[in-house]
Motif scaffolding. Structure first.
Motif, short mmCIF file in Angstrom:
data_model
loop_
_atom_site.label_atom_id
_atom_site.label_comp_id
_atom_site.label_asym_id
_atom_site.label_seq_id
_atom_site.Cartn_x
_atom_site.Cartn_y
_atom_site.Cartn_z
N THR A 216 62.10 -17.56 43.20
CA THR A 216 61.45 -18.02 41.98
C THR A 216 62.54 -18.78 41.22
OG1 THR A 216 62.01 -15.88 41.06
CG2 THR A 216 59.75 -16.22 41.62
N ASN A 217 62.16 -19.86 40.59
CA ASN A 217 63.15 -20.57 39.78
C ASN A 217 62.47 -21.10 38.52
OD1 ASN A 217 65.62 -21.47 39.07
ND2 ASN A 217 65.62 -23.28 40.38
N PRO A 218 62.85 -20.62 37.35
CA PRO A 218 63.86 -19.61 37.09
C PRO A 218 63.54 -18.30 37.79
CG PRO A 218 62.45 -19.91 35.18
CD PRO A 218 62.14 -21.01 36.13
N ASN A 219 64.59 -17.54 38.07
CA ASN A 219 64.40 -16.27 38.78
C ASN A 219 63.83 -15.22 37.85
OD1 ASN A 219 66.53 -15.18 37.26
ND2 ASN A 219 68.06 -15.74 38.80
N LEU A 223 66.55 -16.76 34.53
CA LEU A 223 67.67 -17.71 34.60
C LEU A 223 67.39 -18.79 35.64
CD1 LEU A 223 70.54 -15.06 34.63
CD2 LEU A 223 69.48 -16.17 32.64
N PHE A 224 67.77 -19.99 35.29
CA PHE A 224 67.57 -21.10 36.22
C PHE A 224 68.65 -21.09 37.29
CE2 PHE A 224 67.44 -25.38 37.87
CZ PHE A 224 66.07 -25.62 37.94
N GLU A 225 68.22 -21.13 38.54
CA GLU A 225 69.17 -21.18 39.66
C GLU A 225 69.72 -22.60 39.73
OE1 GLU A 225 70.03 -18.67 41.61
OE2 GLU A 225 68.46 -17.15 41.36
N GLU A 226 70.89 -22.78 39.09
CA GLU A 226 71.44 -24.13 38.97
C GLU A 226 71.88 -24.70 40.31
OE1 GLU A 226 73.72 -23.34 34.90
OE2 GLU A 226 74.98 -22.92 36.64
N ASN A 227 72.20 -23.81 41.24
CA ASN A 227 72.69 -24.28 42.54
C ASN A 227 71.56 -24.53 43.52
OD1 ASN A 227 75.33 -23.86 41.55
ND2 ASN A 227 75.11 -21.67 42.01
N ILE A 228 70.41 -24.77 42.98
CA ILE A 228 69.24 -24.83 43.85
C ILE A 228 69.38 -25.86 44.95
CG2 ILE A 228 67.99 -26.24 42.12
CD1 ILE A 228 66.53 -23.78 44.70
N LEU A 229 69.94 -27.02 44.65
CA LEU A 229 70.05 -28.04 45.69
C LEU A 229 71.00 -27.61 46.81
CD1 LEU A 229 69.91 -31.46 43.80
CD2 LEU A 229 68.11 -30.30 45.09
N GLY A 246 55.76 -19.49 42.42
CA GLY A 246 55.49 -20.21 41.17
C GLY A 246 55.11 -19.35 39.99
N ALA A 247 55.34 -18.04 40.11
CA ALA A 247 54.97 -17.15 39.00
C ALA A 247 55.64 -17.58 37.69
CB ALA A 247 55.33 -15.72 39.33
N ASN A 248 56.80 -18.23 37.80
CA ASN A 248 57.55 -18.59 36.60
C ASN A 248 57.47 -20.06 36.24
OD1 ASN A 248 58.25 -15.94 36.42
ND2 ASN A 248 60.30 -16.18 37.23
N LEU A 249 56.44 -20.72 36.70
CA LEU A 249 56.35 -22.16 36.46
C LEU A 249 56.27 -22.50 34.97
CD1 LEU A 249 56.16 -24.66 38.43
CD2 LEU A 249 53.80 -24.84 37.67
N ASN A 250 55.82 -21.53 34.17
CA ASN A 250 55.69 -21.81 32.75
C ASN A 250 57.03 -22.24 32.13
OD1 ASN A 250 53.34 -21.77 31.03
ND2 ASN A 250 54.43 -20.32 29.71
N ALA A 251 58.11 -21.93 32.82
CA ALA A 251 59.44 -22.24 32.30
C ALA A 251 59.87 -23.67 32.55
CB ALA A 251 60.47 -21.30 32.93
#
Ligand SMILES: Cc1ncc(COP(=O)(O)O)c(C=O)c1O
Lengths: 484, 448
Positions: A216-219, A223-229, A246-251
């Motif tokens: 999930t991102n943000p997890n 927190l946003f997983e900045e190293n996602i790429l 996508g449970a956290n898509l609201n972010a």
């Protein structure tokens, strides 16, 4: 003193009815003439016998014993308990949406197919994916659907050894559970002190047996997983796929799209971000979006637009099959579509901005009174730890129960598992500053009570229709139905 | 931006930013690397005002031919039944529909009690010991029944009657791929599961036998004969059942079924283009701790007052994660509530009366077809659906019916090559004699 509400069976009285059926207008066949005796029920099911008013009073009484978003603040982390717009409810009840049969000729349901198609188009743009199916009934169902597609993809490449799905230790329980149902083994990847996926650990666990990484991102710590790429690169280099819960898509609406972050598959919880109401636990809707290379594996049928209108395409030889009878939870999809159309592009952007503003505001104000394990900007939700209060003998469960006395639904507690005495707070964008402030005040008061009068918290709730319930006996000697 | 769902004022915003210690909302997103930052706005339709959107969507809905305007003879798993008006009033109470899963029992007693009542009603109808709080739908409930059987028996073969709903069968087959189960379809004979064919496939490796009652063709499966075959080698006997039919039919539990599943759509849930409906899942008590999904149990509070809680949660994903019995989390709670209200309104007397009317109307219709020279394909006892053979493609006939503002039955040729030109006709209590007569008349010269 609160009065119990009797069970509907206890209100039953032989001789009362609550229905009105038309009179039989055909010759009355005797059931005994057409059904063999041993297949005719001898004893009627013991359903209630009550009048219409009895029913309405019963359920009204029950509703008063229930807390919904319309009753009050509901900052249940990970669940996005935002306001459920009323127009959605009306639209879903239009006869042309509520009373259409899934097997009607396509020419009689063009409006429904058009709505589904347009919703798919909207969700494609919102997620940055190439195709979307609306079939899955909820988030977990979407996870399993997505994983089955990943499995089919690998198998289509002759790759039968990808038996493992990696999930972070912060993952929601459905992620590993869905992996199991899809026939995978789960491998857990650790989080760093900063609350993000540990890249070294990821490198360690990833390999030729990796089917996918679910994130999930943000997890779930907000927190946003900045190293996602970089994570995407690690997983892709090993031949695995990236799955977005996508449970956290609201972010991240209008801020970052899963498709641009390197994800190959995504499910959305329309009952969270897109206001399908939670319904007391469902029904939801969990559409799945995929990148082009996974599109052939979408469950069938898909909704397509042709020269002569919209149609259902069953001719999909590589499809994983059917994941649900018919075409998904259409009624929930209608609500989500209505919501998206009510918000528009600028509205959706504002949704995320306010959701994140609200969460950060609460986090900063509460950080003085509760431990903040991750001190950085959060996204739409954040976690606190009740460690400090625990030392005073007040547990997070107690804090949650005490919040009930203030008329609030407590945050999600004891999740994610890696945070001691965790409280996960998600205010959503539909709450006003006044509401946030009042909740914060209550939390501050509880923190003070923990220091000064802990028993008030430990013995909470004090004002609810029942006090704490004996869950141990409930599980040890289960009573799962009413018996006379 | 001003929007009726977004209460923040400019002043609120400024105060909040100050408290946080940032200059702008944008700063809060500084942790999203530029490389993945989405720039600008989504390329989607612009927002519409409430009245404009209402108008547009009303027009969109009006493009569909609804079964309240067009008398429908479609069934095949979704039925046009009487929905007591009160159902919608109850489920429109937003204390129910805007709540989530009752994780905090002290403020969720209403939902918990309603589910407890639902579980009881499902047990009553099916003749089973334990029912859960709902599944997504009948099809996924059936698939989970197959998975549960396999996990419980540690066997890998699923014998699935071809007289089970084709879409349910498809769902079972998709789910079976996960744990690598082998699904073998058992042919039907005269509209019910072929007992000899089933017998021939039975052996020690069979996890379960799955039949539907009444089956996809409306026929009443001989559960009495099926049960000993299914149980001969310690496999599970799984029955998918229309719960309305159980108002009149002997419940599967009495025939020794181990798992009974189905969809409660006939009770108070509109067709809605196929969903959301409401799967149910009921088992014998031996399987209680393996049942998927949420269960509500009765208990007491600290003062001895009766109350209800989610229980036996050690089966579930949020506790057991990859070892859970199922991955289901959100279910169909609000529709379980709708079904409860409908079952309550119909009650002991009404469920039987409504089920009986289905039998009577369907039999009247069948007789009418027979009298007009039609070949009614299967001759066994049936509930509210039967099969008629036509002399031309069903799709073509249905087009003609549509011109008369009627929705015809289901085209069985889609799933059964041997049933080309065969129409599955459903007749519920809502179809009038006039409508039935009209259908027979319009099909007049279509008999094979
Ligand atoms: C992070 C996360 N993933 C997945 C799910 C599962 O979604 P659903 O309940 O719709 O199956 C949830 C919902 O609780 C969640 O919070």
């Amino acid at each position: 003193m609160h009065k119990d509400q009797p069970l509907i069976f206890e209100l039953s009285k032989p001789g009362r009815i609550g229905y009105s059926l038309p009179a039989l207008d055909v010759p009355a066949v005797d059931v005994a003439q057409v059904i063999p005796t041993e297949y005719i029920r001898q004893e009627a099911p013991d359903l209630p016998e009550v009048s219409e008013l009895d029913i309405m009073r019963h359920y009204t009484a029950l509703s008063k014993r229930n807390h919904g978003v319309d009753s009050g603040f509901y900052p249940l982390g990970s669940c996005t308990m935002k306001y459920n717009p009323k127009i959605n409810e009306n639209v879903a009840r239009f006869a042309g949406f509520a009373h259409i049969h899934p097997l009607q000729p396509e020419e009689t349901v063009q409006g429904a197919l058009e709505l589904m198609y347009d919703l798919q188009e909207h969700l494609k743009e919102i997620t940055g994916m190439d195709a979307v199916t609306l079939q899955p009934a909820a988030g977990a169902h979407g996870e399993w659907t997505g994983l089955m597609m990943i499995r089919a993809y690998h198998e289509a490449n002759g790759d039968y050894n990808r038996t493992k799905v990696i999930v972070p230790d912060t993952a929601h329980g459905t992620n590993p559970a869905s992996a199991t149902v899809a026939g995978f083994e789960t491998v857990t990847v650790k989080s760093t002190e900063e609350g993000l996926v540990d890249l070294d650990d990821l490198r360690r666990v990833v390999g030729p047996d990796t089917a996918a990484l679910m994130l999930t991102n943000p997890n779930t710590l907000g927190l946003f997983e900045e190293n996602i790429l970089e994570m995407a690169e690690i997983v892709h280099a090993a031949g695995g796929k990236l799955y977005y819960d996508g449970a956290n898509l609201n972010a991240v609406l209008s801020k970052a799209r899963p498709g641009d972050m390197g994800f190959d598959v995504v499910h959305l919880n329309l009952h969270k971000t897109f206001t399908g109401p939670h319904g007391g636990g469902g029904p939801g809707s969990g559409p799945v979006g995929v990148k082009a290379d996974l599109t052939p594996f979408l469950p069938k049928p898909t909704v397509e637009k042709g020269e002569n209108g919209y149609y259902l395409d069953y001719d999909r030889p590589k499809a994983i099959g059917r994941v649900k009878p018919f075409y998904g939870n259409f009624g929930i999809n209608v609500r989500a579509y209505t919501y998206i159309r009510s918000m528009g592009p600028d509205g959706l952007k504002a949704v995320t901005e306010y959701a994140v503003l609200n969460a950060n505001y609460m986090m900063r104000r509460l950080a003085e009174y509760y431990d903040l394990p991750y001190n950085r900007h959060c996204k739409h939700e954040f976690v606190l730890s009740g460690k400090r209060q625990k030392k005073l003998g007040v547990r997070t469960l107690d804090i949650a129960k005490r919040l009930l006395d203030f008329g609030y639904h407590p945050p999600t507690i004891y999740f994610p598992l890696i945070v001691e005495e965790c409280m996960m707070i998600e205010p959503t964008e539909t709450e006003s500053k006044e509401t946030l402030d009042a909740f914060i005040d209550a939390m501050i008061q509880i923190a003070k009570e923990a220091e000064e009068t802990p028993e008030i918290v430990q013995e909470a709730p004090h004002t609810t229709v029942v006090k704490r319930l004996d869950e141990t006996t409930a599980a040890r000697k289960p009573i799962l139905r009413y018996q006379k | 931006m001003l929007h009726r769902y977004l209460p923040m004022t400019e002043e609120d915003k400024q105060q909040m930013l100050e408290t946080i210690g940032v200059q702008s909302i944008d700063e809060l997103f500084s942790d999203i690397p530029e490389s993945v930052r989405f720039q600008g706005e989504y390329n989607i339709k612009q927002a519409k005002s409430e009245p404009e959107l209402m108008k547009e969507l009303m027009a969109l809905a009006a493009k569909n031919a609804d079964i309240k305007t067009y008398p429908s003879f479609l069934g095949a798993g979704v039925y046009d039944h009487y929905i007591p008006t009160i159902v919608d009033h109850v489920i429109s109470r937003s204390e129910f529909y805007t709540a989530y899963t009752p994780y905090q029992p002290e403020i969720s007693q209403g939902e918990l009690q309603a589910i407890f009542e639902f579980q009881t009603m499902i047990c009553e109808l099916t003749g089973m010991d334990v029912a859960n709080s709902s599944m997504y739908d009948g099809g996924t409930a059936l698939a989970e029944a197959a998975l549960l059987s396999a996990a419980h028996t540690k066997k890998k073969k699923v014998l699935l009657s071809k007289a089970v709903h084709p879409e349910y069968r498809d769902v079972v087959k998709t789910y079976a791929k996960g744990p690598g189960l082998e699904v073998i379809e058992i042919p039907y004979k005269n509209g019910v599961t072929d007992l000899d064919a089933l017998q021939a496939e039975m052996n020690e490796d069979v996890a379960c036998v799955i039949v539907q009652y009444p089956n996809f063709f409306g026929q009443i499966e001989p559960l009495k004969e099926l049960e000993p075959i299914a149980h001969a080698h310690k496999g599970m006997f799984v029955v998918a059942s229309n719960p309305l039919a159980l108002g009149v039919l002997t419940p599967p539990g009495q025939f020794g079924a181990d798992i009974v599943v189905g969809d409660a759509q006939p009770f108070g849930i509109p067709a809605q283009f196929g969903g959301p409906h409401c799967g149910y899942f009921a088992v014998k008590s031996a399987l209680m701790r393996k049942i998927p999904g949420r269960l509500v149990g009765q208990t007491t509070d600290e003062e001895g007052r009766r109350g209800f809680v989610l229980t036996l949660q050690a089966r579930e994903q949020h506790i057991r994660r990859d070892k859970a019995t199922s991955n289901i989390c959100s279910n169909q709670a609000l529709n379980a509530l709708a079904a409860s209200v409908a079952m309550t309104a119909l009650g002991k007397k009404g469920v039987k009366e409504m089920a009986t009317m289905n039998i009577q109307k369907a039999h009247y219709a069948k007789e009418a077809f027979v009298n007009h020279g039609f070949d009614v394909v299967f001759t066994g006892p049936f509930f509210n659906e039967f099969v008629v053979r036509l002399n031309k493609p069903v799709a073509e006939v249905n087009k003609k019916l549509l011109e008369k503002s009627m929705i015809g039955g289901y085209d069985l040729g889609r799933d059964y090559p041997e049933l080309q030109n065969c129409m599955l006709i459903a007749v519920t209590e809502l179809r009038t004699k006039e409508e039935i007569d009209m259908l027979v008349k319009e099909l007049g010269d279509c008999h094979a």
